[in-house]
Design a protein around this motif. Sequence first.
Motif, mmCIF file in Angstrom:
data_model
loop_
_atom_site.group_PDB
_atom_site.id
_atom_site.type_symbol
_atom_site.label_atom_id
_atom_site.label_comp_id
_atom_site.label_asym_id
_atom_site.label_seq_id
_atom_site.Cartn_x
_atom_site.Cartn_y
_atom_site.Cartn_z
ATOM 1 N N LEU A 1 -11.706 -7.300 26.054
ATOM 2 C CA LEU A 1 -12.707 -7.596 27.072
ATOM 3 C C LEU A 1 -13.696 -8.648 26.573
ATOM 4 C CD1 LEU A 1 -14.046 -6.881 29.820
ATOM 5 C CD2 LEU A 1 -15.323 -5.100 28.604
ATOM 6 N N GLY A 2 -14.188 -8.477 25.349
ATOM 7 C CA GLY A 2 -15.147 -9.432 24.796
ATOM 8 C C GLY A 2 -14.556 -10.804 24.587
ATOM 9 N N VAL A 3 -13.336 -10.852 24.048
ATOM 10 C CA VAL A 3 -12.680 -12.145 23.819
ATOM 11 C C VAL A 3 -12.468 -12.881 25.128
ATOM 12 C CG1 VAL A 3 -10.524 -13.232 23.072
ATOM 13 C CG2 VAL A 3 -11.573 -11.458 21.661
ATOM 14 N N SER A 4 -11.986 -12.173 26.148
ATOM 15 C CA SER A 4 -11.724 -12.818 27.433
ATOM 16 C C SER A 4 -13.014 -13.258 28.104
ATOM 17 C CB SER A 4 -10.954 -11.859 28.350
ATOM 18 O OG SER A 4 -9.675 -11.588 27.830
ATOM 19 N N ALA A 5 -14.062 -12.446 27.998
ATOM 20 C CA ALA A 5 -15.344 -12.824 28.587
ATOM 21 C C ALA A 5 -15.888 -14.097 27.953
ATOM 22 C CB ALA A 5 -16.350 -11.682 28.435
ATOM 23 N N VAL A 6 -15.827 -14.179 26.633
ATOM 24 C CA VAL A 6 -16.332 -15.368 25.941
ATOM 25 C C VAL A 6 -15.454 -16.584 26.255
ATOM 26 C CG1 VAL A 6 -16.708 -16.411 23.668
ATOM 27 C CG2 VAL A 6 -17.512 -14.081 24.136
ATOM 28 N N ASP A 7 -14.144 -16.398 26.343
ATOM 29 C CA ASP A 7 -13.262 -17.506 26.718
ATOM 30 C C ASP A 7 -13.641 -18.071 28.081
ATOM 31 O OD1 ASP A 7 -11.823 -17.365 24.388
ATOM 32 O OD2 ASP A 7 -10.122 -16.290 25.248
ATOM 33 N N MET A 8 -13.924 -17.195 29.029
ATOM 34 C CA MET A 8 -14.300 -17.644 30.369
ATOM 35 C C MET A 8 -15.639 -18.370 30.351
ATOM 36 S SD MET A 8 -13.098 -14.300 32.568
ATOM 37 C CE MET A 8 -13.523 -14.992 34.178
ATOM 38 N N LEU A 9 -16.592 -17.834 29.612
ATOM 39 C CA LEU A 9 -17.912 -18.467 29.555
ATOM 40 C C LEU A 9 -17.851 -19.821 28.853
ATOM 41 C CD1 LEU A 9 -20.142 -15.370 28.736
ATOM 42 C CD2 LEU A 9 -20.211 -16.761 30.811
ATOM 43 N N ARG A 10 -17.076 -19.906 27.780
ATOM 44 C CA ARG A 10 -16.938 -21.196 27.085
ATOM 45 C C ARG A 10 -16.297 -22.229 27.993
ATOM 46 N NH1 ARG A 10 -13.424 -20.469 22.163
ATOM 47 N NH2 ARG A 10 -13.899 -22.692 21.897
ATOM 48 N N ALA A 11 -15.297 -21.823 28.749
ATOM 49 C CA ALA A 11 -14.650 -22.758 29.664
ATOM 50 C C ALA A 11 -15.642 -23.257 30.711
ATOM 51 C CB ALA A 11 -13.454 -22.092 30.338
ATOM 52 N N ALA A 12 -16.481 -22.345 31.208
ATOM 53 C CA ALA A 12 -17.484 -22.751 32.194
ATOM 54 C C ALA A 12 -18.526 -23.680 31.578
ATOM 55 C CB ALA A 12 -18.162 -21.511 32.784
ATOM 56 N N VAL B 1 -7.678 -14.415 33.506
ATOM 57 C CA VAL B 1 -7.672 -13.011 33.104
ATOM 58 C C VAL B 1 -8.961 -12.356 33.592
ATOM 59 C CG1 VAL B 1 -7.641 -11.383 31.180
ATOM 60 C CG2 VAL B 1 -6.287 -13.476 31.066
ATOM 61 N N THR B 2 -8.838 -11.417 34.535
ATOM 62 C CA THR B 2 -10.030 -10.748 35.065
ATOM 63 C C THR B 2 -9.998 -9.236 34.900
ATOM 64 O OG1 THR B 2 -9.042 -10.679 37.273
ATOM 65 C CG2 THR B 2 -10.464 -12.564 36.770
ATOM 66 N N ARG B 3 -8.839 -8.675 34.554
ATOM 67 C CA ARG B 3 -8.755 -7.228 34.337
ATOM 68 C C ARG B 3 -7.997 -6.939 33.046
ATOM 69 N NH1 ARG B 3 -7.650 -4.256 40.192
ATOM 70 N NH2 ARG B 3 -9.589 -4.975 41.189
ATOM 71 N N ILE B 4 -8.620 -6.153 32.189
ATOM 72 C CA ILE B 4 -8.032 -5.793 30.901
ATOM 73 C C ILE B 4 -7.320 -4.454 31.044
ATOM 74 C CG2 ILE B 4 -8.480 -5.405 28.467
ATOM 75 C CD1 ILE B 4 -9.171 -8.236 29.476
ATOM 76 N N PRO B 5 -6.027 -4.382 30.704
ATOM 77 C CA PRO B 5 -5.282 -3.128 30.879
ATOM 78 C C PRO B 5 -5.829 -1.995 30.010
ATOM 79 C CG PRO B 5 -3.793 -4.991 30.529
ATOM 80 C CD PRO B 5 -5.171 -5.479 30.220
ATOM 81 N N THR B 6 -5.600 -0.766 30.479
ATOM 82 C CA THR B 6 -5.993 0.432 29.745
ATOM 83 C C THR B 6 -4.751 1.147 29.216
ATOM 84 O OG1 THR B 6 -5.942 1.725 31.781
ATOM 85 C CG2 THR B 6 -8.064 0.782 31.134
ATOM 86 N N ASP B 7 -4.957 2.133 28.366
ATOM 87 C CA ASP B 7 -3.869 2.954 27.827
ATOM 88 C C ASP B 7 -4.271 4.423 27.902
ATOM 89 O OD1 ASP B 7 -1.979 0.883 26.729
ATOM 90 O OD2 ASP B 7 -3.770 0.360 25.593
#
Length: 340
Positions: free
Chosen positions: A299-310, A319-325
């Motif tokens: 979740l953190g990696v994807s959030a930062v990737d999105m913010l950096r791109a913006a 990527v907007t939803r992180i799978p669960t187990d």
Amino acid sequence: MAGTSAEKPNIRQVAQLAGVSHMTVSRVMNDYPHIKEATRNRVLDVIEELGYRPNQAARALATQRNRRIGVLVESAVSFGPMSTLRSVEFAARTAGYAVNSIGLHDGDEVTPQEAIAHLTAQGIDALCVVAPRSSSLATIRKIQIGVPVLVVKPDKDPAFLTISVDQQQGTVLAVDHLVSLGHRDILHLAGPLDWLDARARERAFHARAKEWGIRERPIVVGDWSADFAYDYAKGLRELPEFTAVFAANDDMAVGLVHGLHDRGFSVPDDISVIGFDDISLAAHVLPPLTTVHQNFHSLGVSAVDMLRAAIEEREIPHVTRIPTDLVVRSSTAAPREERR
């Protein structure tokens, strides 16, 4: 000391050794797209060899960016929000960004407006809002923030970038597990419904229960705390009709197990209990807790990737939803034959 071995390497030395322009070095360090992989690797190898570290002040002047992400966290002492904050901090630091964070807590006099003003005054390039309540999000919508904003929330939003752990999938995993064991009367112990994650789990629970055709029982709304769930369980006058409980977080699940034990009921023999989060203690309570694992690192990696791109005006990752187990332990089992 200029010219001696103590002099720090600079970007032009990196460019010369890598056989590229200093602009190419700059683009590699800022993850600029369309750089050949061989060129990127060669530049990174030289950077590593020289131990080059860019001058952050000069970089900020050149790019008009401070490489700083602000994080506004609702109830930062809770497991989910705190885990998300830590994962964002780790991913940001790995990408060369600093993080400034501020928390909103019950009873605090700090408002969302004041918290955002505090962060923007520190020169943030983007804002990440973690675990918002619907009330605080309504306030944030009215604020002109002036930088890209990402909200960690279950549903898409036309006003913000959004990402979250897949609350619906996690809830489906929990309900399906209980149904597979033979449970047809399941209580949902929900979190406060002003919390967007709690509301998403509550809605997903009712939808999945309806699909299975199991009993529609009114939910119990908790406050995320183990104390609430303990008191609820201790207050049961007799063994209830429901044979399983899906708790919206592990803290309430643990408190529930404790309360049921003190009330004289057995988990899972009398009542199965399943949680949500997979806190570190979930594997060590008695009985070890069956739960839904949230991958906060992803979740953190994807959030930062999105913010950096913006921030860097690149295409936003999808990527907007992180799978669960599902993590199956000993707190869930088939209901007794006489209660089926």
